[in-house]
Scaffold this motif. Structure first.
Motif, PDB file in Angstrom:
ATOM      1  N   LEU A   9      36.050 -21.759 -31.586  1.00 30.53           N
ATOM      2  CA  LEU A   9      35.481 -22.805 -30.678  1.00 30.53           C
ATOM      3  C   LEU A   9      34.594 -23.775 -31.495  1.00 30.53           C
ATOM      4  N   ASP A  10      34.502 -24.985 -31.052  1.00 31.22           N
ATOM      5  CA  ASP A  10      33.732 -26.239 -31.735  1.00 31.22           C
ATOM      6  C   ASP A  10      32.660 -26.456 -30.865  1.00 31.22           C
ATOM      7  N   LEU A  11      31.538 -25.241 -31.059  1.00 28.36           N
ATOM      8  CA  LEU A  11      30.431 -25.514 -30.024  1.00 28.36           C
ATOM      9  C   LEU A  11      29.193 -26.095 -30.841  1.00 28.36           C
ATOM     10  N   PRO A  12      28.343 -26.885 -30.289  1.00 28.14           N
ATOM     11  CA  PRO A  12      27.019 -27.280 -31.160  1.00 28.14           C
ATOM     12  C   PRO A  12      26.247 -25.969 -31.002  1.00 28.14           C
TER      13      PRO A  12
ATOM     14  N   PRO B 231      22.882 -25.374 -30.778  1.00 26.31           N
ATOM     15  CA  PRO B 231      21.879 -24.835 -29.823  1.00 26.31           C
ATOM     16  C   PRO B 231      22.908 -24.286 -28.552  1.00 26.31           C
ATOM     17  N   LEU B 232      23.990 -24.637 -28.392  1.00 25.76           N
ATOM     18  CA  LEU B 232      24.526 -24.090 -27.271  1.00 25.76           C
ATOM     19  C   LEU B 232      25.200 -22.887 -27.368  1.00 25.76           C
TER      20      LEU B 232
ATOM     21  N   ASP C 131      23.470 -20.805 -29.491  1.00 27.27           N
ATOM     22  CA  ASP C 131      22.593 -19.676 -29.502  1.00 27.27           C
ATOM     23  C   ASP C 131      22.322 -19.371 -27.877  1.00 27.27           C
ATOM     24  N   GLU C 132      22.340 -20.352 -27.082  1.00 28.15           N
ATOM     25  CA  GLU C 132      22.012 -20.188 -25.742  1.00 28.15           C
ATOM     26  C   GLU C 132      23.097 -19.197 -25.087  1.00 28.15           C
ATOM     27  N   LEU C 133      24.394 -19.439 -25.503  1.00 27.17           N
ATOM     28  CA  LEU C 133      25.442 -18.519 -24.968  1.00 27.17           C
ATOM     29  C   LEU C 133      25.236 -17.186 -25.614  1.00 27.17           C
TER      30      LEU C 133
ATOM     31  N   LEU D 236      22.665 -15.794 -26.284  1.00 25.09           N
ATOM     32  CA  LEU D 236      21.530 -15.040 -25.495  1.00 25.09           C
ATOM     33  C   LEU D 236      21.895 -14.450 -24.208  1.00 25.09           C
ATOM     34  N   LEU D 237      22.688 -15.580 -23.716  1.00 22.29           N
ATOM     35  CA  LEU D 237      23.267 -15.318 -22.409  1.00 22.29           C
ATOM     36  C   LEU D 237      24.069 -13.863 -22.232  1.00 22.29           C
ATOM     37  N   LYS D 238      24.894 -13.859 -23.403  1.00 20.41           N
ATOM     38  CA  LYS D 238      25.630 -12.663 -23.403  1.00 20.41           C
ATOM     39  C   LYS D 238      24.705 -11.440 -23.539  1.00 20.41           C
TER      40      LYS D 238
END
Lengths: 279, 399
Positions: free
Chosen positions: A131-134, A136-137, A139-141, A143-145
């Motif tokens: 994926l091509d994710l920024p 910060p996102l 990191d958030e994902l 932590l969500l997982k």
């Protein structure tokens, strides 16, 4: 019958007797695997249906792990075909394979976390790859997982060598779920966990199946898991799938190994307590 | 649960190119009375959320305290990543003092959204520590380096002491010295190293002789290359090259062996059984090194002289008899011992540094690699420093 399945069937208008019409996520057809002269699996066929938790059992050395590794393409097969999401993995183009890989997550028996990376980085490996994710996102994902598999946020920056056995399993599950797969393979997810931790893990698998719509293929020896979360059980023996069906179906089978497994002393105790809980 | 599966079902399980039919995620904003309605549409999954992440963050930061409706009824697919963005937006607006309502959630989304909501934390918890001033960081680095050097020294003396104490931890039966293990190690570290030591030393001897001959030719003093090669080889080159080769070959092996045994808890098993792991693992290797390195040094000396002799014959026309004759005049026993005495000390240093690094290996494969590297680098460094100290010592005592 585990509680979620009848619910599922009522809503999608499917019945157990008509299993052939349910969408098949993973289809193994006539697979033969041999190491040199030694044939491990012979003309084995197996279907895994969307949204179910399939428990896969068999005596040690019957080839449960070999089948799992064959399905994942880690062990070459002599003949037969493996289809995931309707794609024959042998005929698939590289593009199709990548798309299939993105929809599959694997929890290896010992976690197989990369020891040089933190837990968070481990979870982000598949995200970075596909994926091509920024940042910060991502990191958030991650932590969500972690939250979804029940790990505290401070586990994110720990290395695998600093985690306990149960936490390693959960972290590895979080990595398997990094891309929101449709199908996850769990190789003995509860082995090496204490009974309470194992029960929690079973509950977690069921919750994730319900929230994320997962299909789960679970190799296990844990009778508790089989009785409490698996919708369907397949037994491997004699180089193929001996029987498959619900726990109640297993009780009717006359094969000596299946009989001693599901109607042995330990199984009876668990079965009784499980039924007592339901009532 | 089934509802979510139905959302995912919009792409049929049996169609492989389902991803081509995805609509990109989009946000439409409109005012509806006193409220702002954000209408989300398209596919909101892990593969597509990066398209709207920046836009969502902007919405989170808007100052207006208007009440907000997030309408997700037009979202075709929603997974945890998409749900995260929705919940993150909702949480940000609530923190800003607005009322937020999420409308049009499918049955699946109704199970997914609360599950994701639990992961939302207050933004303070994720605030980063500020990096200190660079001078402070540099001083911290220096301090840490000094401390770790001191701890390494302590660990080294501990290993030396434990080695001398022997294999068994409890006073029991058993022999501190296991001859088979020591001979096995001598074979691996000493005999196995002979070819490479001979090769390297003869080449270096030849190079020194050639360079010396070329320079001395101007003065018509080519015969002095014998003095040059002889003294240099016996006092410095033979032992130094041997020690560097052994540090690279055997030092790395010792660190890797002990380190991987630590990773698999074998060292802990030895302790529990009642054995001193350092005595069992390090002692045979240290003894083997102390025996093997001087022997290798003698071979290295011979090889260096041999290389020099060959070049003297081919390049300067000095026959071997004349070379040996001259060697007798320029070199005596003290020259040979000046080099040879250093060998066991260097062997000890290599073994101790490698063992200290091996004992420091942690749980990961990366840490094993790091410690093997630093074992080789440190032992070569210490060997050269030790050589310098010996040179100063010899000068001071007029040796």
């Amino acid at each position: 019958m585990p509680d979620s399945s009848p619910d599922l069937m009522r809503q999608t208008g499917e019945t157990n007797s008509d299993a052939g019409t349910r969408p098949v996520v993973l289809s193994v057809r006539d697979v033969t695997v041999a190491f040199g002269e030694k044939v491990v699996l012979e003309n084995l066929s197996l279907d895994v249906y969307r949204g179910e938790i399939l428990g896969f059992v068999g005596a040690s050395g019957t080839g449960k792990s070999v089948l799992l590794r064959t399905v994942l393409g880690l062990v070459p097969k002599k003949s037969g075909s493996v289809e995931m999401f309707g794609v024959d993995l042998d005929d698939a183009s590289e593009q199709e394979r990548v798309l299939v890989d993105m929809r599959v997550g694997v929890l290896f028996q010992h976690g197989a976390l990369f020891s040089a990376l933190t837990v968070k980085e481990n979870i982000q490996v598949p995200m970075r790859e596909y994926l091509d994710l920024p940042k910060p996102l991502m990191d958030e994902l991650a932590l969500l997982k972690l939250e979804m598999v029940g790990l505290p946020p401070d586990a994110a920056d720990k290395f695998p060598s600093e985690l306990s056995g149960g936490m390693i399993k959960r972290a590895a599950l979080a990595r398997a779920l990094a891309l929101d797969p449709d199908l996850v393979f769990l190789d003995e997810p509860t082995s090496g966990l204490d009974p309470i931790g194992a029960a929690d893990f079973d509950e977690l698998v069921r919750t994730l199946r319900d929230t994320m719509g997962l299909t789960v293929y679970m190799v296990t020896h844990d009778l508790d898991s089989l009785f409490s979360v698996c919708d369907r059980i397949a037994v491997l023996g004699g180089k193929k799938v001996l029987v498959d069906g619900t726990v109640d179906d297993m009780m009717q089978v006359e094969d000596p190994w299946v009989k001693s497994y599901f109607r042995g002393k330990r199984a009876r105790q668990i079965d009784l307590s499980a039924r007592a809980e339901v009532n | 649960m089934t509802g979510l599966m139905l959302t995912k079902d919009t792409a049929d399980a049996s169609s492989s190119n389902s991803d081509n039919r995805d609509h990109p995620p989009a946000i439409h904003s409109r005012e509806e009375g006193s409220r702002t309605v954000w209408q989300l549409s398209g596919t909101w999954n892990t593969r597509s959320v990066h398209l709207v992440d920046a836009q969502m963050r902007e919405l989170e930061r808007t100052k207006a305290q208007q009440n907000v409706v997030i309408d997700i009824s037009a979202v075709e697919r929603l997974d945890t990543a998409g749900a995260w963005l929705v919940e993150r937006l909702a949480a940000a607006r609530i923190n800003a003092g607005a009322d937020v309502e999420i409308l049009g959630a499918s049955e699946a989304a109704q199970t997914l959204l609360p599950a994701v909501r639990r992961a939302i934390r207050s933004p303070e918890s994720s605030s980063r520590e500020r990096q200190p001033f660079f001078l402070i960081r540099w001083l911290e680095l220096l301090g840490r380096a000094m401390e770790s050097a001191w701890l390494d020294f302590i660990a080294g003396t501990y290993i030396l002491g434990a080695t001398i104490r022997g294999a068994q931890m409890k006073l029991g039966r058993g022999h501190a010295v296991n001859p088979a293990a020591i001979f096995n190690q001598i074979d691996r570290m000493g005999v196995g190293a002979i070819p490479v030591v001979v090769l390297i030393c003869s080449i270096v001897g030849a190079i020194v002789a050639q360079q010396g001959a070329y320079q001395l030719r101007w003065f018509g003093a080519e015969i002095f290359i014998v003095d040059l090669v002889g003294i240099l080889a016996l006092r410095e080159l033979g032992v130094l090259l041997t020690a560097i080769m052994v540090a690279g070959r055997s030092g790395s092996a010792i660190t890797a062996e002990i380190g991987s045994m630590r990773m698999r808890e074998e060292v802990d098993a030895l302790k529990v059984i009642g054995l001193n792991p350092i005595g069992v693992l390090v002692f045979p290797r240290l003894v083997a090194l102390v025996i093997a390195v001087p022997c290798l040094t003698i071979i290295a000396n011979a090889a260096t002289l041999g290389g020099g002799m060959l070049v003297a014959l081919l390049y300067s026309g000095i026959p071997p008899e004349a070379f040996i004759d001259r060697l007798h005049a320029s070199v005596d026993l003290s020259t040979i011992f000046a080099g040879l005495i250093k060998a066991p000390f260097m062997a000890l240093i290599i073994g101790i540094v490698a063992s200290v690094e091996g004992m420091k290996v942690g749980g990961s494969a990366e840490s094993l690699g790091r410690h093997v590297t630093s074992a080789v680098v440190k032992s070569i460094f210490v060997v050269i420093v030790l050589d310098g100290l010996f040179a100063m010592f010899y000068v001071a005592i007029g040796f």
